[in-house]
Design a protein around this motif. Structure first.
Motif, mmCIF file in Angstrom:
data_model
loop_
_atom_site.group_PDB
_atom_site.id
_atom_site.type_symbol
_atom_site.label_atom_id
_atom_site.label_comp_id
_atom_site.label_asym_id
_atom_site.label_seq_id
_atom_site.Cartn_x
_atom_site.Cartn_y
_atom_site.Cartn_z
ATOM 1 N N ARG A 154 0.854 -1.183 0.000
ATOM 2 C CA ARG A 154 0.000 0.000 0.000
ATOM 3 C C ARG A 154 0.890 1.234 0.000
ATOM 4 O O ARG A 154 1.834 1.350 0.792
ATOM 5 N N LEU A 155 0.580 2.184 -0.883
ATOM 6 C CA LEU A 155 1.343 3.419 -0.968
ATOM 7 C C LEU A 155 0.887 4.393 0.115
ATOM 8 O O LEU A 155 -0.235 4.301 0.626
ATOM 9 N N GLU A 206 0.021 6.822 -7.882
ATOM 10 C CA GLU A 206 0.410 5.491 -8.347
ATOM 11 C C GLU A 206 0.980 5.533 -9.762
ATOM 12 O O GLU A 206 2.016 4.927 -10.046
ATOM 13 N N SER A 207 0.320 6.239 -10.661
ATOM 14 C CA SER A 207 0.773 6.300 -12.059
ATOM 15 C C SER A 207 2.136 6.968 -12.168
ATOM 16 O O SER A 207 3.000 6.515 -12.931
ATOM 17 N N PRO A 266 0.681 -2.052 -11.408
ATOM 18 C CA PRO A 266 -0.111 -1.076 -10.652
ATOM 19 C C PRO A 266 -1.252 -1.755 -9.894
ATOM 20 O O PRO A 266 -1.767 -2.801 -10.308
ATOM 21 N N ARG A 309 -4.318 -0.337 -9.284
ATOM 22 C CA ARG A 309 -5.651 0.084 -9.702
ATOM 23 C C ARG A 309 -6.433 -0.992 -10.452
ATOM 24 O O ARG A 309 -7.638 -1.185 -10.180
ATOM 25 N N GLY A 361 -3.577 3.929 -3.133
ATOM 26 C CA GLY A 361 -2.711 3.416 -4.178
ATOM 27 C C GLY A 361 -2.000 2.152 -3.720
ATOM 28 O O GLY A 361 -1.670 2.002 -2.537
ATOM 29 N N HIS A 362 -1.801 1.218 -4.625
ATOM 30 C CA HIS A 362 -1.132 -0.034 -4.302
ATOM 31 C C HIS A 362 -0.161 -0.424 -5.413
ATOM 32 O O HIS A 362 -0.257 0.066 -6.550
ATOM 33 N N LEU A 363 0.733 -1.344 -5.090
ATOM 34 C CA LEU A 363 1.621 -1.972 -6.055
ATOM 35 C C LEU A 363 1.642 -3.467 -5.789
ATOM 36 O O LEU A 363 1.555 -3.902 -4.638
#
Length: 477
Positions: A412-413, A419-420, A435, A437, A447-449
């Motif tokens: 989690r950001l 994120e982009s 990404p 999303r 935002g996540h990765l």
């Protein structure tokens, strides 16, 4: 240099030299090209095949390769603007317009440029694949009597039996249908179980490839949140009541992307809730053969505990072997089995017999269990290396759960992070990410990765990838 790069390089050189030969003129022999460029005969053969596929040369067995006639100028492109009207008219008549969008899938299928660390991959690195065992299995399969004859539409009986034994419970070979990988099985299941326009309940977050299937079929995905113990039964029951859905799609073991395992307490609750709603549960058991060395005993599939035909089970051999070994299965009981079989036959006829025979040879060989043990140990080491590197070098990225199976971590950001922008900065720094999303069918909470540790060469490449990700984060601050 990798073989694929050598092939491309040699093909480009040969293209530049084609003007030396008149149309119909013969190119140097394969032996001469091997000696001149110091590459393998296989590389030469593949480079010439690439030129032949592009219409630049023609190869004649026993004679060699010859330059073809120069291409004439291609005609001007036609006017395809009429298609916008035709495709829009189709969507206007649909209750839920179909959305054909493969971007979420391509994020994990696209190969990054050379030199980029591949944290976005969805398959094992070549060094982890059982390449020798697969090659031997394919060779043995090709020598089997009738290997190229038409297989039964449901699949080879021996392969169906092997999958059924792995499921346990009361599932038998007659309940199993062989498919061309897990994605094909999911496509068949969704088409069989939900009409266009219907709502389908999905975990949130969930696998983008499944969301793409649902939307392409004109279905309406409805999110049900997942926590550390899997899907929340209270919210699942509420979603069934609110939507009238007759289908829930889940990954109870090492869920993609969170890595969560549905707890023992929730397993019977999920089945009970679905049964009371008159709904099916599609169980995507994609990661069972990718359990880590420290995972301990695994829970049985939901299908093994299902006595009423609620669960339609999906699994495959692809993730733990190679992206090209596209052999999977569907298991179901009751009248729904016939619908699944009918749709599968209409869509694909059957899975090619040589591929099924090769899969049988592979899973029946002594090398199979050795491969599974090797993958378990390697994934454990890579997971631990990535977790340690992230916590030391990127403490601002939250890592709430370390999974005991699968091939990725879910991060989690920080609140407000773009994120982009981070994905673009990471690619500039030399690391490709997936990404977060696309894993949400509604607005994500943050935002996540998703970072894969299976598609890289080893722990040193993981350390380098995290270092590059640190550089990307610093660029944005």
């Amino acid at each position: 240099m990798q073989e694929s790069s050598s092939v491309a390089d040699l093909a480009n050189v040969l293209k530049r030299e084609l003007d030396r030969y008149s149309p119909g003129g013969k190119l140097p022999s394969s032996r001469a090209l091997v000696e001149r460029f110091r590459v393998s005969p296989v590389t030469v053969s593949r480079a010439l095949a690439q030129l032949a596929a592009e219409g630049l040369v023609v190869t004649r067995p026993g004679a060699g390769a010859f330059r073809t006639e120069p291409r004439t100028h291609a005609p001007a492109p036609g006017d395809t603007s009429w298609q916008e009207v035709a495709l829009s008219a189709d969507a206007a008549a649909e209750l839920v317009p179909r959305t054909v969008d493969a971007s979420g899938v391509l994020a994990t299928l696209a190969a990054p440029p050379p030199g980029v660390v591949e944290f976005n991959g969805g398959y094992l690195h070549p060094s982890l694949q059982p390449e020798r065992a697969m090659a031997a299995a394919l060779a043995r399969a090709g020598r089997r009597p009738g290997a190229w004859s038409r297989p039964p539409t449901d699949g080879l009986p021996e392969l169906r039996e092997w999958f059924a034994r792995g499921l346990g419970g009361s599932i038998g070979a007659a309940d199993v249908l062989i498919t061309a990988g897990g994605q094909s099985a999911l496509t068949t299941a969704l088409r069989a179980l939900a009409p266009p326009g219907a709502p389908v309940l999905v975990e949130s977050p969930t696998y983008p490839g499944m969301l793409a299937i649902a939307r392409a079929a004109g279905l309406r995905p409805v999110p049900v949140p997942v926590d550390a113990q899997g899907v929340r039964p209270d919210l699942l029951a509420a979603a069934f009541r609110a939507t009238g859905a007759r289908l829930f799609i889940c990954q109870p073991l090492f869920q993609n992307p969170t890595g969560a395992v549905l707890s023992a307490e929730r397993r019977p609750e999920v089945l009970r809730i679905a049964r009371e709603a008159g709904a099916f549960v599609v169980e995507d058991d994609f990661a069972r053969r990718m359990a880590h060395a420290d995972a301990g005993p695994l829970p049985s599939p939901l299908a093994a505990d299902d006595h009423d035909g609620v669960v339609v089970h999906v699994s495959s051999l692809t993730k733990v072997t190679s992206a090209s070994l596209r052999v999977g299965m569907l298991a179901a009981r009751g009248p729904v089995s016939e619908r699944l079989r009918a749709i599968h036959v209409v869509d694909t006829f059957f899975v090619p017999r040589p591929l099924q025979e090769a899969a049988l040879e592979l899973v029946g060989a002594p090398a199979w269990n050795r491969h599974l043990r090797t993958v378990a140990a390697e994934l454990t080491a890579r997971r631990d290396a990535m977790a340690v590197a992230l916590r030391a070098g990127l403490p601002e990225l939250s890592l709430p759960h370390i999974p005991a199976g699968g091939y990725h971590l879910w991060l989690r950001l920080p609140d407000g992070a773009d994120e982009s922008a981070l994905l673009s900065a990471a690619l500039r720094a030399g690391v490709a990410l997936a990404p977060g999303r696309p894993y949400f069918c509604a607005e994500p909470p943050a935002g996540h990765l998703r970072l894969s540790f299976a598609g890289v060469a080893g722990t040193s490449e993981i350390a380098e990838g995290v270092r590059r990700l640190r550089t990307a984060c610093d660029e944005l601050t």
